[in-house]
Design a protein around this motif. Sequence first.
Motif, PDB file in Angstrom:
ATOM      1  N   SER A 171     -14.521  28.252  17.025  1.00  0.00           N
ATOM      2  CA  SER A 171     -14.462  28.702  15.633  1.00  0.00           C
ATOM      3  C   SER A 171     -15.252  29.998  15.511  1.00  0.00           C
ATOM      4  O   SER A 171     -16.465  30.020  15.720  1.00  0.00           O
ATOM      5  CB  SER A 171     -15.055  27.629  14.710  1.00  0.00           C
ATOM      6  N   GLU A 200     -10.089  21.881  18.787  1.00  0.00           N
ATOM      7  CA  GLU A 200     -10.340  21.500  17.391  1.00  0.00           C
ATOM      8  C   GLU A 200      -9.042  21.191  16.662  1.00  0.00           C
ATOM      9  O   GLU A 200      -8.960  20.214  15.905  1.00  0.00           O
ATOM     10  CB  GLU A 200     -11.089  22.617  16.664  1.00  0.00           C
ATOM     11  N   LEU A 201      -8.049  22.022  16.868  1.00  0.00           N
ATOM     12  CA  LEU A 201      -6.772  21.840  16.177  1.00  0.00           C
ATOM     13  C   LEU A 201      -6.111  20.530  16.578  1.00  0.00           C
ATOM     14  O   LEU A 201      -5.571  19.812  15.721  1.00  0.00           O
ATOM     15  CB  LEU A 201      -5.841  23.015  16.473  1.00  0.00           C
ATOM     16  N   GLU A 203      -7.558  17.857  17.576  1.00  0.00           N
ATOM     17  CA  GLU A 203      -8.317  16.776  16.938  1.00  0.00           C
ATOM     18  C   GLU A 203      -7.958  16.672  15.457  1.00  0.00           C
ATOM     19  O   GLU A 203      -7.771  15.563  14.934  1.00  0.00           O
ATOM     20  CB  GLU A 203      -9.813  17.025  17.102  1.00  0.00           C
ATOM     21  N   GLN A 204      -7.834  17.802  14.791  1.00  0.00           N
ATOM     22  CA  GLN A 204      -7.508  17.805  13.365  1.00  0.00           C
ATOM     23  C   GLN A 204      -6.117  17.242  13.085  1.00  0.00           C
ATOM     24  O   GLN A 204      -5.901  16.555  12.085  1.00  0.00           O
ATOM     25  CB  GLN A 204      -7.604  19.227  12.804  1.00  0.00           C
ATOM     26  N   THR A 205      -5.167  17.558  13.956  1.00  0.00           N
ATOM     27  CA  THR A 205      -3.782  17.150  13.730  1.00  0.00           C
ATOM     28  C   THR A 205      -3.477  15.761  14.272  1.00  0.00           C
ATOM     29  O   THR A 205      -2.402  15.221  14.023  1.00  0.00           O
ATOM     30  CB  THR A 205      -2.803  18.151  14.378  1.00  0.00           C
TER      31      THR A 205
END
Length: 337
Positions: A171, A200-201, A203-205
């Motif tokens: 990030s 991160e993406l 994990e987010q999705t």
Amino acid sequence: MWLQVPWKLLEIMYNFLASFAGKNDRFRSAMYDLLVRVYSRKSLRKQWKKAWKQIILANVQKPVATTLHGFPAVVNTGFSYPLVARTNGQFNNPLLQLAHQVHQAKQRPIYVIDVGAAIGDTVFFLQGNMPGAFEKILCVDGDKDFFSYLEKNMQQFPFVQSVNTLLSSESRMEKSLVRLHAGTASAQGDSEVEAISLDELVEQTGMPQVDLLKIDTDGFDGKVLLGAKNILSQHKPAVIFEWHPILVSKTGNQTHEAFDILASSGYNKFVFFTKYGQFSHFMNHVDHAALSSLSQLCFNNKHDDDWHYDVVALNDDAIDAVQLAEAAFAKKKKSVI
């Protein structure tokens, strides 16, 4: 019929056609499809270039409705993928062959991440040639204009999730994207935008598995891989990325970075293909001297215009590198465009 009309008569109509194309979506779409279909006729290439410039590129940011690999699609005027695919029969064969071999090895529908998805042409291409082979495809693009087309085009595929974000090693703030031409964008802008890592993406999705990772970010592929170390170590996907030393340098990155990151995650087999989709050579383990020579070949820009490679990285013996290079399945693909 219009091809039989003397070209000088058509020249008189150029300004009118360009003006009309700017106002009428259906006419612009029809002209786009017509010029795409006659592009491969070398006898018309001079006239074609003039028509493309004055009728199509004059309206480059406006939408046209067309068909890609049998599916309805909306793209930006000037989108050149259909031209490249029609004139280079092996274009994108490495991606299709890799997806086929991963699907065979897993013996189930596979999970794919497409970074640098643009308008969704990779999904059209894969689904047109391997229907039913995909459990989920996560499409990622940082360009807002491309994403507007991507989001609309992918609505017809319930297994596709589209995300508009710029990816990096973590990030952080990164250079904004700028258009290199109508079909691609690169992180070379003067302003900065927020970026996140692919780890991160995912994990987010809630992406449960990654079997195949495709990256085409015009010089930023190493940074994307640096932000995907958890994916590489935990999911061990087959990876295909664009290695474009010129754009790597222009985006302020290191030409060897992608290979070093992959090697540190256990990837020790690399299969190189030309930008046209033809097999080039194998590399077992990272050979920095060879990479330096290949980089110089690209920088010199004398071998072929805008020379670069598509590279497949493997860490699993289930994917046979020789079969990948032979591309028997891809050479018999159902849909070229």
